[in-house]
Design an enzyme around this catalytic site. Structure first.
Site, PDB file in Angstrom:
ATOM      1  N   GLY A 278       0.768  -1.234   0.000  1.00 29.01           N
ATOM      2  CA  GLY A 278       0.000   0.000   0.000  1.00 29.01           C
ATOM      3  C   GLY A 278       0.796   1.280   0.000  1.00 29.01           C
ATOM      4  O   GLY A 278       0.219   2.366   0.029  1.00 29.01           O
ATOM      5  N   CYS A 391     -14.608   4.610 -27.234  1.00 27.19           N
ATOM      6  CA  CYS A 391     -15.873   5.284 -27.510  1.00 27.19           C
ATOM      7  C   CYS A 391     -16.589   5.712 -26.247  1.00 27.19           C
ATOM      8  O   CYS A 391     -17.716   5.273 -26.001  1.00 27.19           O
ATOM      9  CB  CYS A 391     -16.744   4.384 -28.356  1.00 27.19           C
ATOM     10  SG  CYS A 391     -16.076   4.300 -30.005  1.00 27.19           S
TER      11      CYS A 391
HETATM   12  N1  LLP Z   1      -1.236  -6.981  -0.286  1.00 18.76           N
HETATM   13  C1  LLP Z   1      -2.565  -7.127  -0.427  1.00 18.76           C
HETATM   14  C2  LLP Z   1      -3.276  -8.078   0.398  1.00 18.76           C
HETATM   15  C3  LLP Z   1      -3.251  -6.357  -1.373  1.00 18.76           C
HETATM   16  O1  LLP Z   1      -4.576  -6.487  -1.510  1.00 18.76           O
HETATM   17  C4  LLP Z   1      -2.543  -5.433  -2.177  1.00 18.76           C
HETATM   18  C5  LLP Z   1      -3.218  -4.613  -3.155  1.00 18.76           C
HETATM   19  C6  LLP Z   1      -1.153  -5.337  -2.008  1.00 18.76           C
HETATM   20  C7  LLP Z   1      -0.535  -6.113  -1.039  1.00 18.76           C
HETATM   21  C8  LLP Z   1      -0.307  -4.416  -2.818  1.00 18.76           C
HETATM   22  O2  LLP Z   1      -0.619  -3.084  -2.665  1.00 18.76           O
HETATM   23  P1  LLP Z   1       0.345  -1.965  -3.293  1.00 18.76           P
HETATM   24  O3  LLP Z   1       1.661  -1.993  -2.540  1.00 18.76           O
HETATM   25  O4  LLP Z   1       0.544  -2.296  -4.734  1.00 18.76           O
HETATM   26  O5  LLP Z   1      -0.404  -0.708  -3.105  1.00 18.76           O
HETATM   27  N2  LLP Z   1      -5.895  -1.335  -8.632  1.00 18.76           N
HETATM   28  C9  LLP Z   1      -5.634  -0.366  -7.601  1.00 18.76           C
HETATM   29  C10 LLP Z   1      -4.867  -0.955  -6.452  1.00 18.76           C
HETATM   30  C11 LLP Z   1      -5.538  -2.142  -5.845  1.00 18.76           C
HETATM   31  C12 LLP Z   1      -4.690  -2.759  -4.794  1.00 18.76           C
HETATM   32  C13 LLP Z   1      -5.213  -4.070  -4.419  1.00 18.76           C
HETATM   33  N3  LLP Z   1      -4.457  -4.723  -3.402  1.00 18.76           N
HETATM   34  C14 LLP Z   1      -4.896   0.824  -8.214  1.00 18.76           C
HETATM   35  O6  LLP Z   1      -4.664   0.832  -9.410  1.00 18.76           O
HETATM   36  O7  LLP Z   1      -4.568   1.782  -7.523  1.00 18.76           O
END
Ligand code: LLP
Length: 463
Positions: A278, A391
């Site tokens: 995150g 579109c």
């Molecule tokens: N761990 C778990 C359990 C997760 O659900 C996620 C992301 C991560 C780690 C990794 O998070 P990161 O470090 O990449 O922020 N599609 C959205 C983001 C969805 C994230 C889902 N889970 C976007 O484009 O911002």
């Protein structure tokens, strides 16, 4: 009216929404290192290069649009996370951000583990040689087949997401004569400061088991009783694209509180906690992300302090960064098509991709930067909106950005920081084939995910 008659005058400034681009940057040709992959620079002709390869050559060889990924930057970021957390912790790259076999090999070589959340991601990880014990399986609705494959393969952990899954995984493991290492994902009730769709620790959503009302404690009780499970820890993921560490602090505090309650009730000190991913990255110059070593220091200190206060042995920490590793390492290279100045408003710059290769702007109101990369320009800045070829009018890649007023069809522009959640969320909307992922390193480029073709699309259409 000619394009050059559209400098960013007061009428343009009037329509600027509050945001990162309240005024044109001093130098439109400058590339802010914060948002671009590490090896990106301009050569003596003003053409942007990455990994020693210029974007015109990349466009010629691989076509546009294309995701262009800087391998040495990816490896450096992966290594920085690994080193920051050291031998006493584990870094699981979140494959959902972007996964391919090359990426799996790099992670393996750099000593990272891998978080997968579907059978497809698991298959990719295993097929590229990631040792199963370095893989974690996530998901709020894992199928029986996915669980069975993961248990059979011997994944290092399955993160349990519901009461039903506790029983399901235990049964499957037992029927295969195995004892599966598991963590329980809890929701700690933190409101992460990010877009609602990517915040995951408040209670009113689909992930995890709420700490509130004793539900997480009950989940632990049940898991500890089942022979097919070895409960190794508690998992919390509070959301994505977060800059403020206070959410992690509260989460760690509450997770450690649960560990203490477990010790008091069962006499068991669980050896691991996972604080999820995150961590935010810079999409525009206004974003100020933290470095992995600062994050590691902060998280380790919080957990150690909380554990000392609770008189618990400090558990082994793991984290799951996805975006923070791959996000900044890639940009999307587009060719400019139609350029449409709208008097008194802004200039619509259409590119040969759009919401099918980057849905984040439409979905989360995400902000991006953009630059002219095939040349430099001294033309006055114009307020532009970079849009795709799909579109619908919401097909926006960069909502508000300044580009040189002489931008013309055939120019190449690039949107940085598209390594995470762009290719992995790409679609075939309007039957537009998905772009390739081109890796550059040491003066050479190679394709790691090839461009989809119309034949690929037609092959699936068996009616
Ligand atoms: N761990 C778990 C359990 C997760 O659900 C996620 C992301 C991560 C780690 C990794 O998070 P990161 O470090 O990449 O922020 N599609 C959205 C983001 C969805 C994230 C889902 N889970 C976007 O484009 O911002």
């Amino acid at each position: 009216m000619s394009r050059s008659a559209h400098p960013a005058g007061p009428r343009h400034a009037d329509v600027l929404p509050e945001g990162h681009y309240s005024a044109p940057p001093a130098d439109l040709n400058a590339l802010d290192a914060k948002v671009w992959a590490q090896t990106v620079t301009r050569d003596e002709h003003g053409v942007v290069t990455v990994g020693g390869v210029d974007v015109k050559a990349l466009a010629e060889e691989h076509g546009t649009p294309a995701y262009v990924l800087d391998e040495s930057d990816f490896r450096a970021r992966a290594r920085a996370w690994r080193t920051a957390f050291g031998a006493g912790a584990d870094v699981f790259y979140a494959g959902k951000a972007f996964l391919s076999r090359a990426v799996v090999r790099w992670l393996h070589e750099e000593g990272l583990n891998l978080d997968v959340c579907s059978g497809g991601e698991l298959a990719t990880a295993l097929s590229a040689g990631m040792p199963a014990d370095r893989i974690a399986l996530h998901g709020n609705n894992k199928s029986t087949q996915e669980i069975e494959r993961a248990v059979r393969a011997g994944v290092g952990r399955i993160v349990l997401d519901s009461f039903q899954e506790i029983v399901r995984v235990a049964h499957i493991a037992q029927s295969l004569g195995k004892r599966q290492r598991v963590q329980i994902r809890i929701t700690v009730g933190v409101e992460a400061h990010t877009h609602e769709f990517i915040a995951t620790a408040h209670e009113d959503q689909k992930f995890g088991i709420p700490l509130a009302g004793g539900q997480a404690a009950e989940a632990v009780r049940r898991a500890l009783k089942l022979d097919g499970l070895e409960l190794i820890g508690i998992h919390s993921h509070i959301g994505s694209q977060i800059f403020d560490m206070s959410g992690f602090e509260v989460a760690a505090h509450r997770v450690v509180g649960l560990l203490k309650a477990i010790r008091d009730e069962h006499g068991v000190e669980l050896p691991e906690i996972d604080l999820g991913g995150g961590l935010g990255i810079a999409y525009t110059s206004a974003d100020d992300p933290r470095e992995p070593h600062e994050i590691a220091k902060a998280l380790t200190e919080i957990v150690t302090r909380e554990c000392e206060a609770a008189r618990l042995r400090t558990p082994r920490i793991s984290v799951e960064p996805g975006r923070a590793i791959v996000g900044p390492t890639a940009f999307t290279l587009y060719e400019v098509g139609t350029v449409k100045p709208l008097d008194g408003l802004r200039t619509y710059v259409s590119v040969d991709g759009g919401m099918s290769d980057n849905i984040r702007t439409a979905l989360y109101d995400a902000e991006y930067s953009v630059a002219l990369v095939s040349r430099t320009s001294d033309a006055a800045p114009m307020l532009a909106r970079v849009v795709g070829k799909h579109c619908e009018s919401g097909d926006i890649v960069v909502k508000d950005a300044f580009l040189p007023g002489d931008l013309a069809p055939g120019d190449l522009i690039a949107v940085p920081a598209t390594g995470a959640y762009c290719r992995s969320m790409a679609s075939n909307y309007n039957h537009v084939p998905r772009p390739p992922v081109v890796v550059v390193a040491d003066g050479a480029s190679r394709v790691i995910v090839r461009r989809e073709t119309e034949e690929d699309l037609l092959r699936l259409d068996v009616g």
